[in-house]
Design a protein around this motif. Structure first.
Motif, mmCIF file in Angstrom:
data_model
loop_
_atom_site.group_PDB
_atom_site.id
_atom_site.type_symbol
_atom_site.label_atom_id
_atom_site.label_comp_id
_atom_site.label_asym_id
_atom_site.label_seq_id
_atom_site.Cartn_x
_atom_site.Cartn_y
_atom_site.Cartn_z
ATOM 1 N N ILE A 117 0.852 -1.187 0.000
ATOM 2 C CA ILE A 117 0.000 0.000 0.000
ATOM 3 C C ILE A 117 0.885 1.233 0.000
ATOM 4 C CG2 ILE A 117 -1.788 1.279 1.226
ATOM 5 C CD1 ILE A 117 -2.741 -1.399 2.341
ATOM 6 N N GLY A 118 0.730 2.052 -1.028
ATOM 7 C CA GLY A 118 1.536 3.254 -1.146
ATOM 8 C C GLY A 118 1.303 4.202 0.010
ATOM 9 N N GLY A 119 2.340 4.908 0.365
ATOM 10 C CA GLY A 119 2.247 5.875 1.454
ATOM 11 C C GLY A 119 1.903 7.250 0.936
ATOM 12 N N GLU A 120 2.538 8.248 1.487
ATOM 13 C CA GLU A 120 2.234 9.629 1.141
ATOM 14 C C GLU A 120 3.022 10.045 -0.086
ATOM 15 O OE1 GLU A 120 3.031 11.677 4.774
ATOM 16 O OE2 GLU A 120 1.177 10.987 5.681
ATOM 17 N N GLY A 121 2.632 9.510 -1.210
ATOM 18 C CA GLY A 121 3.272 9.808 -2.481
ATOM 19 C C GLY A 121 2.776 8.848 -3.543
ATOM 20 N N PRO A 122 3.129 9.096 -4.783
ATOM 21 C CA PRO A 122 2.693 8.218 -5.866
ATOM 22 C C PRO A 122 3.406 6.868 -5.812
ATOM 23 C CG PRO A 122 4.208 9.874 -6.697
ATOM 24 C CD PRO A 122 3.952 10.208 -5.261
ATOM 25 N N ILE A 123 2.822 5.864 -6.491
ATOM 26 C CA ILE A 123 3.501 4.583 -6.643
ATOM 27 C C ILE A 123 4.111 4.518 -8.030
ATOM 28 C CG2 ILE A 123 2.072 3.325 -4.985
ATOM 29 C CD1 ILE A 123 0.574 2.117 -7.427
ATOM 30 N N VAL A 134 9.560 -7.803 -2.440
ATOM 31 C CA VAL A 134 9.800 -8.543 -3.680
ATOM 32 C C VAL A 134 10.669 -9.770 -3.386
ATOM 33 C CG1 VAL A 134 10.747 -8.425 -6.018
ATOM 34 C CG2 VAL A 134 9.533 -6.452 -5.063
ATOM 35 N N GLU A 135 11.662 -9.601 -2.538
ATOM 36 C CA GLU A 135 12.493 -10.742 -2.139
ATOM 37 C C GLU A 135 11.635 -11.822 -1.480
ATOM 38 O OE1 GLU A 135 15.567 -9.154 0.392
ATOM 39 O OE2 GLU A 135 16.245 -7.759 -1.173
ATOM 40 N N MET A 136 10.682 -11.408 -0.664
ATOM 41 C CA MET A 136 9.781 -12.378 -0.026
ATOM 42 C C MET A 136 8.855 -13.015 -1.057
ATOM 43 S SD MET A 136 8.909 -10.692 3.732
ATOM 44 C CE MET A 136 7.312 -10.254 3.196
ATOM 45 N N ALA A 137 8.428 -12.257 -2.066
ATOM 46 C CA ALA A 137 7.568 -12.806 -3.112
ATOM 47 C C ALA A 137 8.298 -13.897 -3.887
ATOM 48 C CB ALA A 137 7.116 -11.695 -4.057
ATOM 49 N N VAL A 138 9.584 -13.695 -4.147
ATOM 50 C CA VAL A 138 10.392 -14.711 -4.824
ATOM 51 C C VAL A 138 10.430 -15.979 -3.965
ATOM 52 C CG1 VAL A 138 12.714 -15.300 -5.623
ATOM 53 C CG2 VAL A 138 11.790 -13.018 -6.062
ATOM 54 N N GLU A 139 10.659 -15.792 -2.677
ATOM 55 C CA GLU A 139 10.775 -16.933 -1.761
ATOM 56 C C GLU A 139 9.465 -17.706 -1.624
ATOM 57 O OE1 GLU A 139 11.805 -17.758 2.959
ATOM 58 O OE2 GLU A 139 12.348 -15.833 2.060
ATOM 59 N N TYR A 140 8.334 -16.989 -1.582
ATOM 60 C CA TYR A 140 7.051 -17.641 -1.322
ATOM 61 C C TYR A 140 6.177 -17.816 -2.560
ATOM 62 C CZ TYR A 140 8.163 -17.010 3.569
ATOM 63 O OH TYR A 140 8.774 -17.055 4.787
ATOM 64 N N GLY A 141 6.655 -17.416 -3.730
ATOM 65 C CA GLY A 141 5.869 -17.561 -4.950
ATOM 66 C C GLY A 141 4.633 -16.687 -4.965
ATOM 67 N N ALA A 142 4.788 -15.435 -4.556
ATOM 68 C CA ALA A 142 3.637 -14.552 -4.371
ATOM 69 C C ALA A 142 3.393 -13.628 -5.567
ATOM 70 C CB ALA A 142 3.828 -13.704 -3.119
ATOM 71 N N LEU A 143 2.149 -13.249 -5.710
ATOM 72 C CA LEU A 143 1.738 -12.196 -6.628
ATOM 73 C C LEU A 143 1.946 -10.874 -5.904
ATOM 74 C CD1 LEU A 143 0.135 -11.432 -9.306
ATOM 75 C CD2 LEU A 143 -1.882 -11.386 -7.845
ATOM 76 N N LEU A 144 2.525 -9.900 -6.590
ATOM 77 C CA LEU A 144 2.764 -8.589 -5.979
ATOM 78 C C LEU A 144 1.748 -7.585 -6.507
ATOM 79 C CD1 LEU A 144 6.602 -8.624 -6.307
ATOM 80 C CD2 LEU A 144 5.376 -8.308 -4.169
ATOM 81 N N LEU A 145 1.157 -6.851 -5.612
ATOM 82 C CA LEU A 145 0.182 -5.835 -5.971
ATOM 83 C C LEU A 145 0.509 -4.568 -5.200
ATOM 84 C CD1 LEU A 145 -2.549 -5.017 -7.296
ATOM 85 C CD2 LEU A 145 -3.665 -5.965 -5.290
ATOM 86 N N ALA A 146 0.693 -3.458 -5.914
ATOM 87 C CA ALA A 146 0.936 -2.161 -5.270
ATOM 88 C C ALA A 146 -0.268 -1.267 -5.537
ATOM 89 C CB ALA A 146 2.204 -1.508 -5.815
ATOM 90 N N LEU A 147 -0.837 -0.740 -4.470
ATOM 91 C CA LEU A 147 -2.026 0.100 -4.559
ATOM 92 C C LEU A 147 -1.666 1.518 -4.139
ATOM 93 C CD1 LEU A 147 -5.125 0.040 -5.041
ATOM 94 C CD2 LEU A 147 -5.363 -0.370 -2.585
ATOM 95 N N GLU A 148 -2.000 2.481 -4.985
ATOM 96 C CA GLU A 148 -1.678 3.876 -4.692
ATOM 97 C C GLU A 148 -2.675 4.455 -3.696
ATOM 98 O OE1 GLU A 148 0.213 6.988 -7.543
ATOM 99 O OE2 GLU A 148 -1.921 6.835 -8.003
ATOM 100 N N HIS A 149 -2.152 5.171 -2.722
ATOM 101 C CA HIS A 149 -2.981 5.824 -1.711
ATOM 102 C C HIS A 149 -3.806 6.916 -2.391
ATOM 103 C CE1 HIS A 149 -4.137 8.107 1.817
ATOM 104 N NE2 HIS A 149 -3.603 7.184 2.602
#
Length: 151
Positions: free
Chosen positions: A99-105, A116-131
């Motif tokens: 979740i984006g903080g006080e600024g754009p993503i 991202v390092e954890m996503a590689v380790e756990y096979g995760a989908l990454l999603l970034a949401l702009e505040h």
């Protein structure tokens, strides 16, 4: 004209508070710089090694209700997001939400960093949401004071 001991103490406390805030701000900025440097290095390394996670990043927008707590307000605003499925172990891999903080993503937010390092380790989908109210996720009525009360 001398300051009374209490006024002098209050002045010292205020000065200490201001200086402490400045020091903490500088530490925060330096930590962020170091995190970005590490993330850029990681991205460069993965690109050189033949992995192309950039190809897996997609940008999108979702219509969000302007006011989630008042059903009579039917206006919406476009909330921006980025998705990176380069490491996702379909269909049962976890989803990591950034979740984006006080600024754009940026695309970079789903390409590098500890998550991202954890996503590689756990096979995760990454999603970034702009505040909301930042970047491209600003409601159509702009940032006028009367429009900042929406939740």
């Amino acid at each position: 004209m001398f300051l009374s001991p209490i006024r002098f103490l209050i002045l010292l406390l205020l000065l200490n508070f201001v200086v402490s805030g400045q020091v903490l701000r500088k530490i925060k900025e330096r930590v962020r710089e170091l995190q970005l440097q590490k993330a850029k290095q990681s991205l460069l390394t993965s690109t050189v090694s033949g992995k192309q996670p950039v190809e897996h990043v997609k940008e999108g927008k979702i219509k969000q209700p302007l006011d989630h707590f008042n059903r009579q307000v039917i206006k919406t605003f476009p909330q921006r997001f980025f998705v990176n499925d380069a490491y996702w172990q379909r269909p049962h891999g976890p989803v990591f939400l950034f979740i984006g903080g006080e600024g754009p993503i940026f695309e970079f937010d789903v390409l590098a960093g500890h998550h991202v390092e954890m996503a590689v380790e756990y096979g995760a989908l990454l999603l970034a949401l702009e505040h909301r109210f930042y970047g491209n996720s600003i409601n159509p009525d702009s940032l006028e004071t009367e429009n900042l009360n929406f939740k």
